[in-house]
Design an enzyme around this catalytic site. Sequence first.
Site, short mmCIF file in Angstrom:
data_model
loop_
_atom_site.label_atom_id
_atom_site.label_comp_id
_atom_site.label_asym_id
_atom_site.label_seq_id
_atom_site.Cartn_x
_atom_site.Cartn_y
_atom_site.Cartn_z
N ARG A 44 -42.60 -23.37 -18.26
CA ARG A 44 -42.16 -22.01 -17.96
C ARG A 44 -43.34 -21.14 -17.54
NH1 ARG A 44 -38.63 -23.82 -21.98
NH2 ARG A 44 -36.44 -23.20 -21.70
N SER A 95 -18.42 -26.01 -35.32
CA SER A 95 -19.23 -25.37 -34.28
C SER A 95 -18.94 -25.97 -32.92
CB SER A 95 -20.72 -25.51 -34.62
OG SER A 95 -21.53 -24.91 -33.64
N SER A 154 -23.27 -18.64 -21.79
CA SER A 154 -24.24 -18.06 -20.86
C SER A 154 -24.70 -19.00 -19.76
CB SER A 154 -25.46 -17.56 -21.64
OG SER A 154 -26.10 -18.64 -22.31
N HIS A 159 -22.47 -12.03 -24.34
CA HIS A 159 -22.30 -11.89 -22.89
C HIS A 159 -20.95 -11.28 -22.54
CE1 HIS A 159 -25.97 -13.91 -21.49
NE2 HIS A 159 -25.85 -14.64 -22.58
N THR A 178 -24.67 -8.12 -28.95
CA THR A 178 -26.04 -7.71 -28.67
C THR A 178 -26.05 -6.32 -28.06
OG1 THR A 178 -28.10 -8.28 -27.50
CG2 THR A 178 -26.05 -8.73 -26.35
N LYS A 219 -27.98 -6.62 -23.61
CA LYS A 219 -27.45 -7.11 -22.34
C LYS A 219 -26.59 -6.02 -21.70
CE LYS A 219 -27.83 -12.02 -23.46
NZ LYS A 219 -28.61 -11.90 -24.72
N THR A 256 -36.73 -7.70 -42.88
CA THR A 256 -37.18 -7.39 -41.52
C THR A 256 -37.31 -5.88 -41.33
OG1 THR A 256 -36.13 -9.36 -40.62
CG2 THR A 256 -36.63 -7.61 -39.07
N THR A 309 -32.70 -25.80 -22.44
CA THR A 309 -31.65 -24.79 -22.36
C THR A 309 -30.35 -25.41 -21.86
OG1 THR A 309 -33.36 -23.15 -21.87
CG2 THR A 309 -31.09 -22.52 -21.46
#
Length: 403
Positions: free
Chosen positions: A21, A136, A188, A216, A244, A247, A276, A362
């Site tokens: 990448r 899943s 995605s 998405h 999210t 996006k 966090t 990916t």
Amino acid sequence: MDYEAFFKQKLCDIKDEGRYRVFADLERCAQDFPYAHYYNEGIPRRVVVWCSNDYLAMAQHEKVLAAMTETIARVGVGAGGTRNIAGTSHSHVLLERALADLHDKESALIFSSGYVANEAAISALAASLPDCVVFSDAHNHASIIHGIRNSRAHKEIFRHNDPAHLRACLSRYSKERAKLIIFESVYSMDGDIAPIEAFCDLAEEFNALTFIDEVHGVGLYGATGGGIAQRDHQSHRLTMIEGTLGKGFGVVGGYIAASAVLIDFVRSFAPGFIFTTAMPPAIAAAALASVQYLKESDTERRHLHEAATKVRTKLRQAGIPFMENASHIIPILVRDPHHCRRICEILLKEYNIYVQPINYPTVPRGTERLRITPSAVHTDPMIEDLADALKRVWADLNLAYAA
């Protein structure tokens, strides 16, 4: 052991495979997206971005910018620590109320990213439910996979978007055993959409909880931007909706929406939330402005889907092979990592078009692709330029056209 030599060799291996990448040094142009300045060559030049997830260009919307800058001037930049210790900003409270309302749920909880929201919520749920079995979808995102793995719960992988196979998996367990079905709304990489109603039917029949990843979908679908589940009138049937803010809403962060008890449970038991540093209040304020705006405005959603239709039409006319689906995502199959990289290099260097290759891990090896993501602000001339450039590159590299 020669550690440096080991790391160098591993990097050489992925370079040889063609899947190393390379980060493009880009600077988005405020009020001018999808244009950006590309800096890798020293002297910046203007390029058109075709692979951003800022689908509705909300990252540059005047209401979003104003909300962030006003909040920074009033309360500063950082949150000061975790919400348990440093306190919860009023901006957090308002954003969570808006997100709960968006999905017709009692409550919501925000996280630093969609990845963290998935990993933290899923691991907390599956680890805590006694003798839980997680079902899943085979194409679920890495954040979901890691959340399940970290929970150490027993898992069953059902074939992608296959209710019949999910039924077969569920039927092996008693109704009394804790069960959690996890899937996405829009996938995605392929751009296909889950059969949400069928999965909800199975959950009710077999007494299972449901967890849907809408990252998405939120902002982009539904009467007020509540996602595919809202569009299909299934939100009320889902146990937990994850989304999210980075996006469709154009900011950053993730969230879950569910019953008040379930949200309180995750808030109290998920280490990914407890330990966090909280989302900066200015980010929360900007996200709130985006959510509120898109609840009222359908213009951006309409422009996005119109652009996606136009891109598909032009690619079809040019003979460029892409995967048909019912979403806004347009995967162009290349099936070779070296060709993927070369196509992107030529598009950037010769045509000022920025697209990134999608390679293993990916997507599976042999399915390497470009992922074109139209936005609400891509113009007809930009779409024409993209199709023409791809047609020329396909010819120059002697690549196969669509049948």
